[in-house]
Each structure stands twice: as structure tokens, then as C-alpha cells.
Design an enzyme around this catalytic site. Structure first.
Site, PDB file in Angstrom:
ATOM      1  N   ASP A 196     -49.057 -11.339   9.660  1.00 24.72           N
ATOM      2  CA  ASP A 196     -47.998 -10.340   9.830  1.00 24.72           C
ATOM      3  C   ASP A 196     -48.447  -8.978   9.357  1.00 24.72           C
ATOM      4  OD1 ASP A 196     -45.739 -11.287  11.084  1.00 24.72           O
ATOM      5  OD2 ASP A 196     -44.810 -12.051   9.247  1.00 24.72           O
TER       6      ASP A 196
ATOM      7  N   LYS B 253     -49.025  -9.755  13.988  1.00 19.33           N
ATOM      8  CA  LYS B 253     -47.654  -9.754  14.534  1.00 19.33           C
ATOM      9  C   LYS B 253     -46.922  -8.517  14.023  1.00 19.33           C
ATOM     10  CE  LYS B 253     -44.438 -12.876  13.121  1.00 19.33           C
ATOM     11  NZ  LYS B 253     -43.476 -12.001  12.439  1.00 19.33           N
TER      12      LYS B 253
ATOM     13  N   GLU C  25     -36.441 -14.575  17.144  1.00 19.47           N
ATOM     14  CA  GLU C  25     -35.818 -15.145  15.934  1.00 19.47           C
ATOM     15  C   GLU C  25     -34.299 -14.987  15.992  1.00 19.47           C
ATOM     16  OE1 GLU C  25     -37.643 -14.047  12.227  1.00 19.47           O
ATOM     17  OE2 GLU C  25     -36.022 -14.960  11.059  1.00 19.47           O
TER      18      GLU C  25
END
Ligand code: KIV
Length: 279
Positions: free
Chosen positions: A94, A124, A193
């Protein structure tokens, strides 16, 4: 009969191309977060395709209240540990809050460090249209990028909490548009998400690149969970979209409690755990 003189070929490493191929063939992608060497080893042995060093490390391992305080140096420390424990899975790290939003040059430097020093295969980033120019810059320097839409935890203060996103038609439409923009910008996959299952289905249908869901229903091309949540290591109560596959915190609590009791009453260590001198 199997030829015993031949050792089986080592499993092929998972690459970005593998994920695209899996989507085309309808083979589901299993992604899991890992923050350290033993978890990476375990997840690989169990067959996980993609290991995500999530900035959720802030909450799961570093005791922060959100992902916002996590730094690139902290991400690097954990990415290096996961790298040492993995060989087959695609390793995604991330990009933490403020490492990419202000200036694409920051993004290039942060992603470059996660790849060059940390050994990540991809990074990400959270967000839609607003991060597309940054994503293009990363791809220009050969960094594969996963997008992340829906409940993006780095925006928790703007959302006013960890809430399902994309329930209203206009919000759903924006997520579909953002997903197409991320694909056009060059993302190799998109994490969705906490969005309604029918919206995730629509996004999955519209994209050539894989969608990876967390709290996004069964229609995504793959699923991701936070390892501490699915193993029952976290203190927080159950969340609707998390399935607890084990209750490790409960078991560890019992074991450590038993150890404390035995130390206090003097029954540990016993003779079987003690050494004797030579006579
Ligand atoms: O940081 C993280 O663990 C994540 C997953 C929830 C996808 O981004």
C-alpha cells in the site's frame, strides 16, 4: 507411474499477467494481507495468490487508530519482512496517506522505494479520477498499480466513519465511472471495499482487469481479507463482511493465561524443561 527421479517443477510465480489470465478464465483470486515473515510463509503455503502489505498494518500491528499515521518507512519495514517470507505470490504494498496525493513526484519516489528497497511487485493507491494522473506517472516508471474504490480507509474522516459506499444511484454511478478511469489509466486490478454486491457485479462486468472485493459480495474476480480479522487475532468485534476462519486470539489468551498461572504456582518449568549437570 510417477517418475520419482524427477522433482516436481516449482509453482509458477503469480504475476500481473497471471491475474488477468485468471479473470479471463473465471478462476477466482485469493488475496490476503500480511505484515510479517511468518504470516507471509503461512499464507503462501496455504496457496494465497496475492499478498497485500496493507496500510491496515497501522491498526493491526502498530496500534494506530486509523491508517492515516502510517509512513513509507513503516510500510517498507513490513514489506521487506513479507518479501523474505514469500516466493510465489504477487507482493503488493500500500502507498500510505500523503505519499502520493500531493505531487506525482512524491508518488514516484514512494513507489520506487517500495519496489526497489521493499521488493514489492506492485503498489496500491486509493481513489478514483483524482489519482488517475498519478497512476499514469507510476506506470510510466513501470510500477504496476492496484486501484482501490468504495470505502477507502484513508478518506475515513471525509466519510464520517467506516460506512458502506455506493448505495445511492449517483454514488454507484461515480464508482463505476471511477473504475473505468482507473482501468484506462493503466491499473492492473481494482479493490472494491464495502460496496453493495450488485454494484461490484456491475463493475466486474464492465472491466477487463480483475476486481478484488472486501465486503463487496461474491461477484468480484477475487477476494481480500485482513489476515488478523479472518484469523480472529483482532480485538474488534465481528464485522458483517469478515468471516472468522479461526479464533486465534481466544486460544492465545488461554495459553498465555495458563503459562502465567503455572509460573506463579511453580509448576513450570518441570523436570522435562530443565537441564541437569554432568556428574
Ligand atoms: O490496508 C488494507 O488492509 C487494505 C485492504 C482492506 C484491502 O487496503
Amino acid at each position: 507411474m510417477a517418475d520419482k527421479t524427477k522433482t516436481p517443477a516449482p509453482p509458477k510465480p503469480v504475476t500481473v499477467a497471471t491475474l488477468l489470465d485468471m479473470k479471463r478464465k473465471g478462476v477466482k483470486i485469493a488475496m490476503l494481507t500480511a505484515y510479517d515473515f511468518p504470516t507471509a510463509r503461512l499464507a503462501e503455503e496455504a496457496g494465497v495468490d496475492v499478498l497485500l502489505v496493507g496500510d491496515s498494518v497501522g491498526m493491526t500491528k502498530l496500534g494506530y487508530e486509523s491508517t492515516l499515521p502510517v509512513t513509507v518507512d513503516e510500510m517498507l519495514h513490513h514489506t521487506k519482512a513479507v518479501k523474505r517470507g514469500s516466493s510465489r505470490a504477487l507482493l503488493v504494498a500500500d502507498m500510505p496517506y500523503l505519499s502520493y496525493e500531493v505531487d506525482p513526484k512524491d508518488a514516484v519516489r514512494s513507489a520506487g522505494r517500495l519496489m526497489k528497497e521493499g521488493g514489492a511487485h506492485a503498489v496500491k493507491v486509493e481513489g478514483g479520477k483524482e489519482v488517475a494522473p498519478t497512476i499514469k506517472e507510476l506506470i510510466r516508471i513501470n510500477v504496476p498499480v492496484f486501484g482501490h474504490l468504495g470505502l477507502t480507509p484513508q478518506s475515513v474522516n471525509r466519510f464520517g466513519g467506516y460506512k458502506v459506499q455506493g448505495r445511492r444511484p449517483e454514488d454507484a454511478e461515480r464508482i463505476v465511472t471511477d473504475a473505468r478511469i482507473l482501468e484506462a489509466a493503466g491499473c492492473c486490478a481494482v479493490v472494491l471495499e464495502c460496496v453493495p454486491a450488485d454494484l461490484a457485479k456491475e463493475v466486474t462486468k464492465r472491466l477487463q482487469i480483475p476486481t478484488i472485493g472486501i465486503g463487496a459480495g461474491p461477484h468480484c474476480d477475487g477476494q481480500v481479507l485482513v489476515s488478523d480479522d479472518m484469523l480472529g487475532l483482532s480485538e474488534s468485534g465481528p464485522t458483517k463482511f469478515v468471516k472468522r476462519y479461526a479464533d486465534l486470539r481466544e486460544r492465545a489468551l488461554k495459553a498465555v493465561g495458563e503459562y502465567c498461572r503455572e509460573v506463579r504456582e511453580g509448576s513450570f518449568p518441570g523436570p522435562e524443561h530443565s537441564f541437569s549437570s554432568e556428574k
